[in-house]
Structure formats: structure tokens, C-alpha cells
Write a protein that holds these residues in place. Sequence first.
Motif, mmCIF file in Angstrom:
data_model
loop_
_atom_site.group_PDB
_atom_site.id
_atom_site.type_symbol
_atom_site.label_atom_id
_atom_site.label_comp_id
_atom_site.label_asym_id
_atom_site.label_seq_id
_atom_site.Cartn_x
_atom_site.Cartn_y
_atom_site.Cartn_z
ATOM 1 N N UNK A 1 -5.266 42.086 1.288
ATOM 2 C CA UNK A 1 -4.860 40.965 1.003
ATOM 3 C C UNK A 1 -3.905 40.441 2.268
ATOM 4 N N UNK A 2 -3.175 41.597 2.946
ATOM 5 C CA UNK A 2 -2.454 41.129 4.159
ATOM 6 C C UNK A 2 -3.521 40.738 5.252
ATOM 7 N N UNK A 3 -4.497 41.369 5.337
ATOM 8 C CA UNK A 3 -5.517 41.075 6.600
ATOM 9 C C UNK A 3 -6.036 39.830 6.412
ATOM 10 N N UNK A 4 -6.523 39.610 5.166
ATOM 11 C CA UNK A 4 -7.037 38.259 4.808
ATOM 12 C C UNK A 4 -6.162 37.337 5.200
ATOM 13 N N UNK A 5 -4.668 37.298 4.674
ATOM 14 C CA UNK A 5 -3.731 36.122 5.057
ATOM 15 C C UNK A 5 -3.631 35.954 6.322
ATOM 16 N N UNK A 6 -3.562 37.098 7.136
ATOM 17 C CA UNK A 6 -3.134 37.039 8.540
ATOM 18 C C UNK A 6 -4.456 36.258 9.128
ATOM 19 N N UNK A 7 -5.623 36.739 8.823
ATOM 20 C CA UNK A 7 -6.974 36.078 9.428
ATOM 21 C C UNK A 7 -6.849 34.792 9.035
ATOM 22 N N UNK A 8 -6.473 34.185 7.950
ATOM 23 C CA UNK A 8 -6.332 32.833 7.527
ATOM 24 C C UNK A 8 -5.029 32.113 8.284
ATOM 25 N N UNK A 9 -4.281 32.875 8.763
ATOM 26 C CA UNK A 9 -3.105 32.084 9.295
ATOM 27 C C UNK A 9 -2.078 31.704 8.364
ATOM 28 N N UNK A 10 -1.921 32.222 7.241
ATOM 29 C CA UNK A 10 -1.184 31.661 6.121
ATOM 30 C C UNK A 10 -0.035 33.070 5.776
ATOM 31 N N UNK A 11 1.032 32.530 5.124
ATOM 32 C CA UNK A 11 2.096 33.465 4.717
ATOM 33 C C UNK A 11 1.778 34.343 3.749
ATOM 34 N N UNK A 12 1.926 35.489 3.643
ATOM 35 C CA UNK A 12 1.515 36.490 2.658
ATOM 36 C C UNK A 12 2.905 37.162 1.907
ATOM 37 N N UNK A 13 2.778 37.106 0.560
ATOM 38 C CA UNK A 13 3.939 37.684 -0.263
ATOM 39 C C UNK A 13 3.172 38.928 -0.892
ATOM 40 N N UNK A 14 3.584 40.066 -0.701
ATOM 41 C CA UNK A 14 3.197 41.088 -0.987
ATOM 42 C C UNK A 14 3.893 41.585 -2.448
ATOM 43 N N UNK A 15 3.048 42.112 -3.526
ATOM 44 C CA UNK A 15 3.780 42.466 -4.718
ATOM 45 C C UNK A 15 3.685 43.893 -4.877
ATOM 46 N N UNK A 16 4.666 44.648 -5.163
ATOM 47 C CA UNK A 16 4.245 46.038 -4.961
ATOM 48 C C UNK A 16 3.988 46.854 -6.401
ATOM 49 N N UNK A 17 2.998 46.000 -6.963
ATOM 50 C CA UNK A 17 2.550 46.449 -8.393
ATOM 51 C C UNK A 17 1.107 46.908 -8.142
ATOM 52 N N UNK B 1 -11.881 28.107 4.047
ATOM 53 C CA UNK B 1 -12.685 27.191 3.924
ATOM 54 C C UNK B 1 -11.926 26.452 2.617
ATOM 55 N N UNK B 2 -11.202 27.246 1.760
ATOM 56 C CA UNK B 2 -10.416 26.631 0.734
ATOM 57 C C UNK B 2 -9.358 25.672 1.134
ATOM 58 N N UNK B 3 -8.499 25.980 2.270
ATOM 59 C CA UNK B 3 -7.690 25.176 2.940
ATOM 60 C C UNK B 3 -8.149 23.853 3.243
ATOM 61 N N UNK B 4 -9.419 23.963 3.936
ATOM 62 C CA UNK B 4 -9.905 22.496 4.086
ATOM 63 C C UNK B 4 -10.204 21.817 3.072
ATOM 64 N N UNK B 5 -11.108 22.534 2.045
ATOM 65 C CA UNK B 5 -11.599 21.744 0.893
ATOM 66 C C UNK B 5 -10.369 21.158 0.037
ATOM 67 N N UNK B 6 -9.362 21.873 -0.013
ATOM 68 C CA UNK B 6 -8.288 21.322 -0.633
ATOM 69 C C UNK B 6 -7.487 20.379 0.024
ATOM 70 N N UNK B 7 -7.502 20.316 1.349
ATOM 71 C CA UNK B 7 -6.763 19.284 2.321
ATOM 72 C C UNK B 7 -5.375 19.636 2.314
ATOM 73 N N UNK B 8 -5.243 20.964 2.400
ATOM 74 C CA UNK B 8 -3.616 21.034 2.683
ATOM 75 C C UNK B 8 -3.375 21.899 3.952
ATOM 76 N N UNK B 9 -2.303 21.998 4.469
ATOM 77 C CA UNK B 9 -1.996 22.600 5.660
ATOM 78 C C UNK B 9 -1.850 24.108 5.536
ATOM 79 N N UNK B 10 -1.947 24.833 6.476
ATOM 80 C CA UNK B 10 -1.790 26.350 6.331
ATOM 81 C C UNK B 10 -0.275 26.622 6.134
ATOM 82 N N UNK B 11 0.777 25.732 6.498
ATOM 83 C CA UNK B 11 1.974 25.938 6.255
ATOM 84 C C UNK B 11 2.334 25.687 4.873
ATOM 85 N N UNK B 12 1.559 25.072 3.848
ATOM 86 C CA UNK B 12 1.847 24.935 2.589
ATOM 87 C C UNK B 12 1.020 25.859 2.017
#
Length: 76
Positions: A22-38, A1-12
Motif C-alpha cells: 500500500x505504501x509503495x502504491x501510494x508513493x508511485x501514485x504521488x498521493x499521501x498514505x495513512x497506514x493503519x497498524x491492523x 487512472x482512478x485520479x484522472x477518471x474521478x477528476x481530482x487532484x493528487x493533493x485531494x
Amino acid sequence: KAIKKLGVRKSEVLYVGDAPSDIIMAKRAGVKIAVVLTGVLDRKTAEKMGADWIIRDLRGLEKIVNSVSHPRHPLR
């Protein structure tokens, strides 16, 4: 929803997280995920789950953002 609402491409979009969900949600949304080991994830688990980038702390985020912003110079 947020991607559509903001009008950005998933690649952005870059999702930054520190938990398995977080990894699961990013994968479901089709976006890149950066994991912070904190958080609760360790490097091995993050790799196994398919994180695109793994950083020790937020200081590593700048290089990732620059690589996403300038895809000719990817950081892997």
C-alpha cells in the motif's frame, strides 16, 4: 487512472492501507498514505517506508481526513 477518471487532484487523495504494498502504491501514485497498524506493518517499518501518517486503528482516520481537507491545520 482512478485520479484522472474521478477528476481530482493528487493533493485531494488519501490512500489508506495496512501493508507494505500500500505504501509503495501510494508513493508511485504521488498521493499521501495513512497506514493503519491492523495489518502486517509495524510502526517502525511504516516510518522507514515513508508513511505520511500512522494510526493504530480506523478511529484515527477522521483527524487525518480533516487535516487533508483543511491543509491550514495539518496533522503530523
